[in-house]
Design a protein around this motif. Structure first.
Motif, PDB file in Angstrom:
ATOM      1  N   GLU A  22       0.819  -1.213   0.000  1.00  0.00           N
ATOM      2  CA  GLU A  22       0.000   0.000   0.000  1.00  0.00           C
ATOM      3  C   GLU A  22       0.851   1.260   0.000  1.00  0.00           C
ATOM      4  OE1 GLU A  22      -2.782  -0.224   3.207  1.00  0.00           O
ATOM      5  OE2 GLU A  22      -3.399  -2.261   2.668  1.00  0.00           O
ATOM      6  N   GLY A  23       2.147   1.108  -0.237  1.00  0.00           N
ATOM      7  CA  GLY A  23       3.028   2.278  -0.371  1.00  0.00           C
ATOM      8  C   GLY A  23       3.383   2.936   0.930  1.00  0.00           C
ATOM      9  N   GLY A  24       3.306   2.194   2.036  1.00  0.00           N
ATOM     10  CA  GLY A  24       3.702   2.751   3.332  1.00  0.00           C
ATOM     11  C   GLY A  24       2.601   3.523   4.017  1.00  0.00           C
ATOM     12  N   ARG A  25       1.427   3.589   3.388  1.00  0.00           N
ATOM     13  CA  ARG A  25       0.262   4.252   4.003  1.00  0.00           C
ATOM     14  C   ARG A  25       0.586   5.679   4.453  1.00  0.00           C
ATOM     15  NH1 ARG A  25      -1.192  -1.080   7.671  1.00  0.00           N
ATOM     16  NH2 ARG A  25      -1.820  -2.415   5.921  1.00  0.00           N
ATOM     17  N   GLY A  26       1.306   6.395   3.584  1.00  0.00           N
ATOM     18  CA  GLY A  26       1.619   7.791   3.876  1.00  0.00           C
ATOM     19  C   GLY A  26       2.882   7.997   4.666  1.00  0.00           C
ATOM     20  N   LEU A  27       3.550   6.905   5.032  1.00  0.00           N
ATOM     21  CA  LEU A  27       4.775   7.022   5.826  1.00  0.00           C
ATOM     22  C   LEU A  27       5.969   6.402   5.098  1.00  0.00           C
ATOM     23  CD1 LEU A  27       3.326   6.076   9.334  1.00  0.00           C
ATOM     24  CD2 LEU A  27       3.984   8.348   8.545  1.00  0.00           C
ATOM     25  N   ALA A  28       5.939   6.445   3.760  1.00  0.00           N
ATOM     26  CA  ALA A  28       7.007   5.814   2.973  1.00  0.00           C
ATOM     27  C   ALA A  28       8.369   6.407   3.285  1.00  0.00           C
ATOM     28  CB  ALA A  28       6.701   5.945   1.485  1.00  0.00           C
ATOM     29  N   THR A  29       8.448   7.717   3.455  1.00  0.00           N
ATOM     30  CA  THR A  29       9.749   8.360   3.714  1.00  0.00           C
ATOM     31  C   THR A  29      10.321   7.972   5.069  1.00  0.00           C
ATOM     32  OG1 THR A  29       8.593  10.322   4.551  1.00  0.00           O
ATOM     33  CG2 THR A  29       9.240  10.342   2.233  1.00  0.00           C
ATOM     34  N   VAL A  30       9.456   7.487   5.972  1.00  0.00           N
ATOM     35  CA  VAL A  30       9.916   7.058   7.301  1.00  0.00           C
ATOM     36  C   VAL A  30      10.239   5.574   7.303  1.00  0.00           C
ATOM     37  CG1 VAL A  30       9.273   6.854   9.737  1.00  0.00           C
ATOM     38  CG2 VAL A  30       8.546   8.857   8.410  1.00  0.00           C
ATOM     39  N   ILE A  31       9.393   4.777   6.644  1.00  0.00           N
ATOM     40  CA  ILE A  31       9.497   3.312   6.734  1.00  0.00           C
ATOM     41  C   ILE A  31      10.521   2.725   5.768  1.00  0.00           C
ATOM     42  CG2 ILE A  31       8.202   1.165   6.383  1.00  0.00           C
ATOM     43  CD1 ILE A  31       5.705   2.762   7.328  1.00  0.00           C
ATOM     44  N   TYR A  32      10.481   3.136   4.500  1.00  0.00           N
ATOM     45  CA  TYR A  32      11.254   2.458   3.457  1.00  0.00           C
ATOM     46  C   TYR A  32      12.772   2.542   3.652  1.00  0.00           C
ATOM     47  CZ  TYR A  32       7.261   1.178   0.577  1.00  0.00           C
ATOM     48  OH  TYR A  32       6.132   0.590   0.110  1.00  0.00           O
ATOM     49  N   PRO A  33      13.328   3.634   4.191  1.00  0.00           N
ATOM     50  CA  PRO A  33      14.785   3.642   4.405  1.00  0.00           C
ATOM     51  C   PRO A  33      15.269   2.553   5.367  1.00  0.00           C
ATOM     52  CG  PRO A  33      13.941   5.873   4.430  1.00  0.00           C
ATOM     53  CD  PRO A  33      12.748   4.962   4.423  1.00  0.00           C
ATOM     54  N   TYR A  34      14.348   1.978   6.158  1.00  0.00           N
ATOM     55  CA  TYR A  34      14.742   0.957   7.143  1.00  0.00           C
ATOM     56  C   TYR A  34      14.523  -0.464   6.634  1.00  0.00           C
ATOM     57  CZ  TYR A  34      15.125   4.794  10.431  1.00  0.00           C
ATOM     58  OH  TYR A  34      15.506   5.947  11.060  1.00  0.00           O
ATOM     59  N   LEU A  35      14.045  -0.631   5.403  1.00  0.00           N
ATOM     60  CA  LEU A  35      13.802  -1.974   4.886  1.00  0.00           C
ATOM     61  C   LEU A  35      15.102  -2.731   4.665  1.00  0.00           C
ATOM     62  CD1 LEU A  35      10.870  -1.399   2.347  1.00  0.00           C
ATOM     63  CD2 LEU A  35      10.772  -2.424   4.630  1.00  0.00           C
ATOM     64  N   LEU A  36      16.135  -2.037   4.127  1.00  0.00           N
ATOM     65  CA  LEU A  36      17.414  -2.724   3.911  1.00  0.00           C
ATOM     66  C   LEU A  36      18.046  -3.161   5.234  1.00  0.00           C
ATOM     67  CD1 LEU A  36      19.790  -3.679   2.219  1.00  0.00           C
ATOM     68  CD2 LEU A  36      20.674  -1.340   2.218  1.00  0.00           C
ATOM     69  N   PRO A  37      18.147  -2.264   6.239  1.00  0.00           N
ATOM     70  CA  PRO A  37      18.685  -2.748   7.523  1.00  0.00           C
ATOM     71  C   PRO A  37      17.863  -3.903   8.096  1.00  0.00           C
ATOM     72  CG  PRO A  37      18.620  -0.355   7.490  1.00  0.00           C
ATOM     73  CD  PRO A  37      17.912  -0.824   6.251  1.00  0.00           C
ATOM     74  N   PHE A  38      16.562  -3.888   7.841  1.00  0.00           N
ATOM     75  CA  PHE A  38      15.683  -4.934   8.374  1.00  0.00           C
ATOM     76  C   PHE A  38      16.007  -6.288   7.748  1.00  0.00           C
ATOM     77  CE2 PHE A  38      11.691  -7.351   7.853  1.00  0.00           C
ATOM     78  CZ  PHE A  38      11.431  -7.622   9.200  1.00  0.00           C
ATOM     79  N   ILE A  39      16.029  -6.345   6.391  1.00  0.00           N
ATOM     80  CA  ILE A  39      16.242  -7.655   5.764  1.00  0.00           C
ATOM     81  C   ILE A  39      17.680  -8.142   5.950  1.00  0.00           C
ATOM     82  CG2 ILE A  39      14.426  -7.246   4.053  1.00  0.00           C
ATOM     83  CD1 ILE A  39      16.663  -6.868   1.977  1.00  0.00           C
ATOM     84  N   SER A  40      18.608  -7.184   6.191  1.00  0.00           N
ATOM     85  CA  SER A  40      19.994  -7.605   6.399  1.00  0.00           C
ATOM     86  C   SER A  40      20.172  -8.325   7.729  1.00  0.00           C
ATOM     87  CB  SER A  40      20.922  -6.401   6.331  1.00  0.00           C
ATOM     88  OG  SER A  40      20.722  -5.541   7.440  1.00  0.00           O
TER      89      SER A  40
END
Length: 790
Positions: A22-40
């Motif tokens: 759903e594209g981060g539900r309006g919080l993409a700029t907050v959530i998406y930068p942390y996806l790489l650290p998360f999956i790593s």
């Protein structure tokens, strides 16, 4: 370990996947930068089977771009694209050598992602393409520098697979008779960015202040070190760097990118030229134009010519023939491009002109480019093509640099002078009356006169002057034509061209021919329609053009009057008009109106002496005033003599009584009215006139008015003259309150004592009307002997 206490596949990833889809539900700029650290940080037990896990994860991430918010928010769209490429590179790095995952990442994720963005013009192409270029650069760098042969081999296979799949989707989009314009332009943009080297991509990003040590700069780059600067230090240097990198990018690219990119470009160019040749496809022509703009090389142009044998393109000079023989880009220009440019139905040839510039880039030096353009100008190029070539140069500094020697050369200059001559002297009964036929030619003249490069003319200055002379000569002939002929003549177009020329010349000194043109414009504005035979709409245009030129004069620094021939000659012309030319009321009104407009523009000048000097240039000397006073008919004597207000000696009766022309005004009336009007305008700025000129002008105006008043049954035109002065507020009361008139009464009494006649009547009227008080009068009319002298 937190994952021991949580069921990731049931409690975490379904919710994460839904949120990402759903594209981060309006919080993409907050959530998406942390996806790489998360999956790593995910352990292998969570990600197994890796193929399915990473495929679902990346698919969900890409799906987020389809949300409505992504189409309206640049920052959120950028966050999704950045996260996708970060995670893709990480997954590739961790699983390099595993064929299935490598192919999944390229074939099922990266290529479909590129395809989706190319189809949707709303999404941010630039962001994706830049991230893609960086990703490829990182893989290429590792493949070129990696000591592990196996890893380098794996990366080369990944890149090879990528270029094969990218070629497939690009060919699919271009190989359509009705190709979508947005898609093919997207392909062109993608290839353009992929052509840029890594260093050029970094220069496009927002710069962040950092410390760089000298030993970090490679030896090979030290000679170009002067072009590298931090943000805000030297923007011109940054532009030079970018220009240098763009023109030499093919030499800076990795071999792993250079060959497949060139092969793809040639394949797409060949496909496009076939559609252009066979179907005259405008979409493919536009694509070819944008492609060649980034990939202009002899190799590409040679491919565009195909197996077509070199045809003899008319009889060309030897140096052009040799250039055609050795340079495939020039050969393409003559064999293909010129024919397309000259097709009558092709009104907008912007894409073809871009291709022409791409071909010029393949010439070895400026002299070759000038030779080609000179040859084309003499024979092959239409006026419309010339116009578009010059227009492109005016809006692009890169294109301008390619054609400056040609623009300043003799061939183009002479052709433009001949064009001006033809347009200004066209036969009014010509069968070619199409407005568009002449419009593009006038637009071309206007363009070359109004555009400047570093405070210099676009074409040679000598040719600018010759064109202005042609315009001036044509304007000078208007009085010989009827009003109907002037309505259909070139006057309107000349005004448009001259207006743009003057408007663009801010801060520049006008050349002599320009000032001659200004003088003629002023004369046409200051004379009545009966003389100029000009309709009202043309008079309005002439006035606007005149004022735009005068604006240049009054806003330049230095002594304006001494530098300008227009100011001196126009003042002299005004002086001769009111003293020597027969003027009726209407003619005088037109003259005064034109002078008022002119002087109001003078008020904007920083030269405080300009207005005073200009009025002084129109002012008659004492002998000229006396001559005009004596030329006034003597019929005015009847009333004051019969009423006993004046007595004359025998000498006065010897004056001949001449009959007055019933249509034209005496020169004294015209001169005093003109100067009074000029003073009224000048004194708005509290200009101080020299040599008591204000007192003299007021005195002469009163002399004119007194002469009119003393006439018995004055003719209608004189009554109209007095009424006109009242309407224009040209009165004694309005003039005397504007400036210092302390010497005015002394001047009147002196003239009354020396000459008597009307001067005595003026003083008597001022006393009777109480315009002057008895206290002001007594010092002048009482002598030591105790009697009056008037």
């Amino acid at each position: 370990d937190c994952w021991l206490h949580v069921n990731a596949k049931k409690s975490v990833f379904p919710k994460l996947s839904a949120m990402v889809r759903e594209g981060g539900r309006g919080l993409a700029t907050v959530i998406y930068p942390y996806l790489l650290p998360f999956i790593s940080k995910l352990p292998q037990s969570i990600t197994d089977p890796k193929m399915d896990f990473f495929k679902n994860f990346l698919t969900s991430l890409v799906a987020g771009l389809s949300s409505e918010r992504m189409k309206t928010s640049f920052s959120e769209c950028s966050a999704v694209i950045s996260a996708f490429f970060e995670c893709l590179r990480f997954i590739m790095q961790q699983n390099l050598g595993e064929k299935e995952i490598e192919q999944m990442l390229v074939n099922d994720q990266l290529i479909p992602f590129i395809d989706a963005v190319l189809k949707d013009p709303v999404l941010e192409h630039e962001q994706l393409f830049n991230h893609l270029a960086e990703t490829l650069s990182s893989w290429e760098t590792k493949a070129d520098t990696e000591k592990d042969d196996k890893m380098a081999y794996n990366l080369e296979n990944v890149l090879l697979n990528f270029w094969e799949r990218l070629s497939d989707i690009c060919v699919k989009k271009i190989n359509e008779p009705e190709a979508d314009v947005q898609s093919i332009l997207g392909v062109s943009h993608l290839l353009q960015i992929l052509q840029k080297p890594k260093s050029s991509l970094k220069s496009n990003k927002k710069k962040i202040g950092k410390v760089r040590f000298a030993d970090e700069i490679p030896e090979s780059n030290k000679e170009n070190e002067k072009y590298v600067s931090s943000e805000g230090e030297n923007s011109e240097g940054s532009e030079l760097t970018e220009l240098f990198l763009t023109h030499n990018s093919s030499d800076l690219l990795s071999p792993l990118r250079k060959k497949p990119l060139e092969d793809l470009v040639c394949k797409l160019a060949e496909m496009s030229i076939n559609y252009v040749n066979e179907q005259k496809s405008e979409q493919h022509l536009r694509f070819l134009s944008t492609l060649l703009n980034s990939f202009s090389s002899s190799q590409v142009f040679k491919m565009l010519l195909g197996d077509e044998k070199q045809s003899i393109v008319k009889a060309k000079p030897l140096k052009i023939a040799k250039l055609i023989q050795k340079n495939s880009a020039v050969r393409f220009l003559y064999q293909k491009l010129i024919g397309w440019l000259n097709e009558d139905q092709r009104k907008d040839a912007g894409d073809l002109v871009d291709i022409l510039y791409s071909a010029l880039c393949c010439c070895d030096n400026d002299m070759e480019r000038k030779d080609v353009l000179d040859d084309l100008t003499e024979v092959d190029l239409t006026w419309n093509s010339l116009l578009q070539i010059i227009e492109k140069a005016c809006i692009s500094s890169d294109k301008l640099a390619l054609v400056i020697p040609w623009l300043r050369g003799d061939i183009l200059g002479d052709k433009l002078v001949n064009l001006a001559d033809c347009l200004c002297n066209k036969d009014f009964k010509s069968t070619v009356n199409s407005e568009s036929y002449f419009s593009e030619r006038w637009t071309l003249l206007s363009l070359v006169l109004s555009q400047h490069v570093k405070n210099d003319y676009l074409i040679g200055e000598v040719y600018v002057e010759r064109i202005i002379i042609k315009l001036h000569e044509s304007l000078s002939k208007t009085k010989k034509l009827s009003e109907a002929e002037n309505s259909d003549s070139s006057v309107s177009n000349i005004c448009d061209v001259a207006y743009k020329y003057f408007s663009s010349a801010k801060g520049c000194l006008l050349m002599p021919s320009s000032e001659d043109l200004l003088l003629t414009l002023f004369q046409l504005c200051a004379e009545s329609k009966e003389k100029t035979h000009l309709p009202d709409f043309l008079i309005c245009k002439l006035k606007n053009t005149l004022l735009s030129g005068v604006n240049v004069l009054v806003h330049r620094t230095g002594s304006t009057y001494k530098q300008s021939t227009f100011l001196r000659l126009s003042a002299l012309w005004l002086k001769n008009q009111v003293q020597s030319s027969p003027l009726d009321i209407k003619s005088l009104q037109v003259l005064l109106s034109a002078v008022e407009d002119l002087l109001n523009k003078f008020l904007e000048s920083e030269d405080t002496y300009l207005l005073g000097i200009y009025i002084g240039g129109v002012m008659p000397n004492n002998s000229e005033w006396e001559k005009m006073r004596q030329s006034l008919p003597m019929q005015w004597l009847h009333r004051p003599l019969l009423e006993g207000r004046l007595s004359l000696n025998y000498e006065c009766f010897k004056t001949d009584f001449k009959e007055q022309d019933t249509k034209t005004l005496p020169s004294h009336l015209c001169t005093s009215a003109l100067l009074s009007k000029m003073v009224l305008v000048a004194l708005k700025k509290e200009i101080v006139l020299e040599n008591n000129e204000l007192q003299e002008i007021i005195a002469e105006l009163l002399y004119s008015l007194q002469w009119c008043e003393e006439l018995d049954n004055p003719p209608i035109f004189l009554t109209g003259f007095c009424e006109m002065l009242q309407k224009m507020n040209i009165t004694y009361d309005n003039l005397r309150v504007l400036g210092n008139t302390s010497g005015f009464l002394q001047l009147l009494f002196n003239r009354s004592r020396e000459n008597g006649t009307l001067w005595s009547l003026i003083i008597a009227k001022l006393i009777l009307s109480r315009s002057i008080s008895s206290d002001e009068v007594k010092p002048h009319y009482k002598r030591k002997e105790g009697y009056s002298y008037f």
